[in-house]
Design an enzyme around this catalytic site. Sequence first.
Site, PDB file in Angstrom:
ATOM      1  N   GLY A 100      48.246  31.935  41.986  1.00 38.17           N
ATOM      2  CA  GLY A 100      47.807  33.114  42.733  1.00 38.17           C
ATOM      3  C   GLY A 100      48.600  33.292  44.019  1.00 38.17           C
ATOM      4  O   GLY A 100      49.507  32.519  44.317  1.00 38.17           O
ATOM      5  N   LEU A 130      47.846  32.894  47.311  1.00 33.79           N
ATOM      6  CA  LEU A 130      47.781  31.812  48.299  1.00 33.79           C
ATOM      7  C   LEU A 130      48.358  30.521  47.742  1.00 33.79           C
ATOM      8  O   LEU A 130      49.096  29.813  48.432  1.00 33.79           O
ATOM      9  CB  LEU A 130      46.336  31.609  48.763  1.00 33.79           C
ATOM     10  CG  LEU A 130      46.122  30.570  49.858  1.00 33.79           C
ATOM     11  CD1 LEU A 130      46.928  30.896  51.111  1.00 33.79           C
ATOM     12  CD2 LEU A 130      44.639  30.433  50.196  1.00 33.79           C
ATOM     13  N   TYR A 142      37.837  34.584  41.398  1.00 35.17           N
ATOM     14  CA  TYR A 142      37.770  35.842  40.646  1.00 35.17           C
ATOM     15  C   TYR A 142      37.824  36.939  41.703  1.00 35.17           C
ATOM     16  O   TYR A 142      36.902  37.072  42.515  1.00 35.17           O
ATOM     17  CB  TYR A 142      36.457  35.902  39.857  1.00 35.17           C
ATOM     18  CG  TYR A 142      36.294  37.166  39.031  1.00 35.17           C
ATOM     19  CD1 TYR A 142      36.457  37.137  37.654  1.00 35.17           C
ATOM     20  CD2 TYR A 142      35.986  38.386  39.628  1.00 35.17           C
ATOM     21  CE1 TYR A 142      36.308  38.286  36.888  1.00 35.17           C
ATOM     22  CE2 TYR A 142      35.851  39.532  38.882  1.00 35.17           C
ATOM     23  CZ  TYR A 142      36.018  39.491  37.516  1.00 35.17           C
ATOM     24  OH  TYR A 142      35.885  40.629  36.767  1.00 35.17           O
ATOM     25  N   THR A 143      38.900  37.713  41.733  1.00 34.14           N
ATOM     26  CA  THR A 143      39.109  38.676  42.833  1.00 34.14           C
ATOM     27  C   THR A 143      39.147  40.142  42.394  1.00 34.14           C
ATOM     28  O   THR A 143      39.437  41.014  43.205  1.00 34.14           O
ATOM     29  CB  THR A 143      40.418  38.355  43.584  1.00 34.14           C
ATOM     30  OG1 THR A 143      41.500  38.383  42.642  1.00 34.14           O
ATOM     31  CG2 THR A 143      40.356  37.004  44.268  1.00 34.14           C
ATOM     32  N   THR A 153      35.827  35.088  51.805  1.00 30.83           N
ATOM     33  CA  THR A 153      36.200  36.483  52.022  1.00 30.83           C
ATOM     34  C   THR A 153      35.365  37.210  53.076  1.00 30.83           C
ATOM     35  O   THR A 153      34.223  36.829  53.340  1.00 30.83           O
ATOM     36  CB  THR A 153      36.067  37.242  50.681  1.00 30.83           C
ATOM     37  OG1 THR A 153      36.337  38.629  50.870  1.00 30.83           O
ATOM     38  CG2 THR A 153      34.654  37.123  50.110  1.00 30.83           C
ATOM     39  N   ASP A 154      35.935  38.282  53.609  1.00 30.51           N
ATOM     40  CA  ASP A 154      35.224  39.175  54.528  1.00 30.51           C
ATOM     41  C   ASP A 154      34.120  39.972  53.804  1.00 30.51           C
ATOM     42  O   ASP A 154      33.254  40.549  54.448  1.00 30.51           O
ATOM     43  CB  ASP A 154      36.198  40.144  55.209  1.00 30.51           C
ATOM     44  CG  ASP A 154      37.004  40.975  54.218  1.00 30.51           C
ATOM     45  OD1 ASP A 154      37.298  40.480  53.113  1.00 30.51           O
ATOM     46  OD2 ASP A 154      37.370  42.121  54.554  1.00 30.51           O
ATOM     47  N   TYR A 195      31.031  40.723  43.761  1.00 32.05           N
ATOM     48  CA  TYR A 195      32.099  39.837  44.246  1.00 32.05           C
ATOM     49  C   TYR A 195      31.672  39.145  45.542  1.00 32.05           C
ATOM     50  O   TYR A 195      31.745  37.914  45.665  1.00 32.05           O
ATOM     51  CB  TYR A 195      33.384  40.638  44.452  1.00 32.05           C
ATOM     52  CG  TYR A 195      34.454  39.904  45.228  1.00 32.05           C
ATOM     53  CD1 TYR A 195      35.150  38.837  44.666  1.00 32.05           C
ATOM     54  CD2 TYR A 195      34.769  40.267  46.538  1.00 32.05           C
ATOM     55  CE1 TYR A 195      36.121  38.154  45.384  1.00 32.05           C
ATOM     56  CE2 TYR A 195      35.741  39.600  47.261  1.00 32.05           C
ATOM     57  CZ  TYR A 195      36.407  38.545  46.677  1.00 32.05           C
ATOM     58  OH  TYR A 195      37.369  37.866  47.402  1.00 32.05           O
ATOM     59  N   LYS A 210      30.957  35.116  46.144  1.00 35.93           N
ATOM     60  CA  LYS A 210      31.727  34.322  47.113  1.00 35.93           C
ATOM     61  C   LYS A 210      30.809  33.666  48.147  1.00 35.93           C
ATOM     62  O   LYS A 210      31.009  32.505  48.504  1.00 35.93           O
ATOM     63  CB  LYS A 210      32.778  35.205  47.800  1.00 35.93           C
ATOM     64  CG  LYS A 210      33.915  35.646  46.892  1.00 35.93           C
ATOM     65  CD  LYS A 210      34.773  34.498  46.380  1.00 35.93           C
ATOM     66  CE  LYS A 210      35.676  33.935  47.456  1.00 35.93           C
ATOM     67  NZ  LYS A 210      36.560  32.861  46.928  1.00 35.93           N
TER      68      LYS A 210
END
Length: 290
Positions: free
Chosen positions: A11, A13, A63-64, A103-104, A127, A131
């Site tokens: 991925g 990152l 999973y994005t 995540t934000d 999502y 997270k």
Amino acid sequence: MKKILVTGADGQLGAAIKALAANYNEFEFLFTDIQELDLTNQAAVAMFVETEKPAYIINCAAYTAVDIAEKEADLARLINTKVPAYLGKVGQKHQARVIHVSTDYVFDGTSYTPYTENDLVNPESVYGKSKLNGEIALLKEAPSSLVIRTSWLYSIHGKNFLKTMVKLGEERDKLRVVCDQVGTPTYADDLAEVILTIISKTENKLCDWKPGIYHYSNEGVCSWYDFAKAIHELAGISCHVHPIATEEYPTPAARPPYSVLNKSKIKRIFGVQIPYWRDSLKKCITELKK
């Protein structure tokens, strides 16, 4: 030589960490993706960690697909909630420290000042919920872990907003981009550098390992519209970008209208320097052009 296991290595990152690994030759890196290690297989994860005995686990797997997650909730929960719990459990058992990326989207975006790690979380998408539950599950299994929340990640690798805007900008004369969602883009290379710096500083006794939740993005603030305009300007693309409201571009998953992250904690505790988003964007576009 201590080992660092990097999951989700293909991925954005993971690929950025792979590119930087040569600068950290005091460590042996174990780069894995689904082909090498199926993180949803708890027994396989346990066996891998028991055999390789990494000192650190950097979990870049996620999973994005934010909108598709609304239909694939079970898969999103499996990868974003259960996998961090598996890694935490096996990490705790074998004294491996876990760094997990979040995540934000754990915030609802109703704030008007940058979110701190202590602010109320209220995810409004499948999502975001998956997270947030991943953070909770990991810290329950392994309280010695670090969770790093980031936002608007982009790089030369994989699918992201930067690459989409470059592609569409070259193909079209006009684009419509949302202007009322505000946050901060994060260059994956910068986040990768910070993660490896934290590990290196900890190992070299330059700072203490302090578990918990941290925020990291580049410095500064912009809208998706501003981001698109900057991408085209720096890439030398002449395409008219028209600002639109969120309601003109409906999506299955709700986005936080404001998700600027306060980074004072990570700067104070680990002494990291954070570049301005436009400076990092310029670097990335230079790399992309190569």
